[in-house]
Design an enzyme around this catalytic site. Structure first.
Site, mmCIF file in Angstrom:
data_model
loop_
_atom_site.group_PDB
_atom_site.id
_atom_site.type_symbol
_atom_site.label_atom_id
_atom_site.label_comp_id
_atom_site.label_asym_id
_atom_site.label_seq_id
_atom_site.Cartn_x
_atom_site.Cartn_y
_atom_site.Cartn_z
ATOM 1 N N GLY A 276 0.793 -1.220 0.000
ATOM 2 C CA GLY A 276 0.000 0.000 0.000
ATOM 3 C C GLY A 276 0.827 1.272 0.000
ATOM 4 N N ASN A 277 0.213 2.354 -0.452
ATOM 5 C CA ASN A 277 0.888 3.645 -0.499
ATOM 6 C C ASN A 277 -0.132 4.759 -0.622
ATOM 7 O OD1 ASN A 277 0.491 3.748 -3.604
ATOM 8 N ND2 ASN A 277 1.751 1.925 -3.308
ATOM 9 N N GLY B 292 8.811 -0.030 -0.098
ATOM 10 C CA GLY B 292 9.260 -1.152 0.722
ATOM 11 C C GLY B 292 9.716 -0.822 2.123
ATOM 12 N N ASP C 267 4.564 2.340 -7.332
ATOM 13 C CA ASP C 267 3.330 2.752 -8.006
ATOM 14 C C ASP C 267 3.291 4.243 -8.321
ATOM 15 O OD1 ASP C 267 1.867 0.190 -7.993
ATOM 16 O OD2 ASP C 267 1.886 0.425 -5.813
ATOM 17 N N HIS D 248 -3.400 3.482 -2.727
ATOM 18 C CA HIS D 248 -3.493 2.132 -3.300
ATOM 19 C C HIS D 248 -3.276 1.128 -2.182
ATOM 20 C CE1 HIS D 248 -3.010 -1.415 -5.658
ATOM 21 N NE2 HIS D 248 -1.705 -1.493 -5.479
ATOM 22 N N ASP E 216 -23.765 6.735 -0.160
ATOM 23 C CA ASP E 216 -23.289 7.909 0.568
ATOM 24 C C ASP E 216 -21.933 8.390 0.057
ATOM 25 O OD1 ASP E 216 -25.435 8.322 2.271
ATOM 26 O OD2 ASP E 216 -24.621 7.068 3.876
ATOM 27 N N HIS F 278 -5.536 -6.973 -9.821
ATOM 28 C CA HIS F 278 -4.548 -6.224 -9.045
ATOM 29 C C HIS F 278 -5.139 -5.798 -7.704
ATOM 30 C CE1 HIS F 278 -1.314 -2.784 -9.077
ATOM 31 N NE2 HIS F 278 -1.305 -3.484 -7.969
ATOM 32 N N TYR G 181 -26.233 17.227 4.674
ATOM 33 C CA TYR G 181 -25.693 16.299 5.673
ATOM 34 C C TYR G 181 -24.552 16.970 6.436
ATOM 35 C CZ TYR G 181 -23.286 12.260 7.656
ATOM 36 O OH TYR G 181 -22.680 11.384 8.509
#
Length: 228
Positions: free
Chosen positions: A26-27, A44, A74, A93, A118, A167, A225
């Site tokens: 993730g990033n 990493g 990425d 991601h 929503d 992916h 809202y």
């Protein structure tokens, strides 16, 4: 850039806190539009040891202008999306379990209820698969291109996420924290959709009038809202 680096660091640290990542997966990134610079997680580096000063600053061509580490693998995907959609301020991601399952299945995450409506105006789309040529070439750049191909000219903040076939999910928002917020919601509605369709495989999409009401009361020109 120190303030933006701190924001991106904090947003990245929200990923393990909300259970969206495992290990270094993730990033998160954010963009300074005035300077044409993007701050993104280093590639990493473990979340347990990561610091705000470890965030990497790149220009819109991907050149590192500040930082000791290589940027996320990425990065080219993030940059391509920033170039195409000026309304994006942050991108995330992950390989969160349920959203990734829909990506691996090659299916859009269907809009089945008001929780989905929503945040996402319609199904969360799934891209086509990349060709062997696209993967062997500029893979990360082509991932961004296939996301853009799927979204087209639609306002990306109306459906602030997508699943890339085989992916995983990408989400975005007005800034890094907003992007993470949308990634958390995407994982939740992906889980809800899987459970709902398991209970009732013939389940229809949410009624359009109900989807319109829930989305517009939060995001429309006359939204009411929350607090002003």
């Amino acid at each position: 850039m120190q303030k933006l680096k701190q924001q991106v660091f904090e947003a990245n640290m929200e990923l393990p806190r909300y259970g969206l990542v495992t290990f270094t997966w993730g990033n998160v990134s954010a963009i300074d539009r005035e300077r044409g610079l993007v701050v993104i997680k280093p590639s990493g580096v473990a979340y347990e040891t990561m610091k705000a000063d470890d965030m990497v600053v790149v220009d819109m061509s991907g050149n590192v202008v500040e930082g000791e580490y290589r940027p996320s693998s990425d990065t080219a995907t993030h940059l391509e999306l920033y170039r195409r959609y000026p309304s994006l301020g942050g991108i995330v991601h992950t390989h969160s379990t349920h959203a990734t399952a829909w990506a691996q299945a090659g299916l859009a995450i269907p809009a089945l209820g008001t929780t989905h409506a929503d945040y996402f105006f319609g199904d969360i789309p799934c891209t086509r698969g990349l060709s062997e040529e696209e993967v062997q070439g500029e893979y990360e750049l082509n991932t961004g291109k296939v996301i853009i191909e799927t979204l087209g000219d639609a306002e990306p903040l109306h459906t602030p996420g997508i699943v890339v076939y085989q992916h995983g999910p990408f989400a975005w928002g007005k800034d890094a924290h907003d992007a993470v917020h949308n990634a958390v919601v995407m994982e939740e509605v992906a889980k809800m959709a899987w459970i709902a369709r398991s209970i009732n495989p013939q389940l229809n999409h949410i009624d359009s009038f109900l989807m319109n009401k829930h989305f517009m009361r939060k995001h429309g020109p006359n939204a009411y809202y929350g607090q002003k």
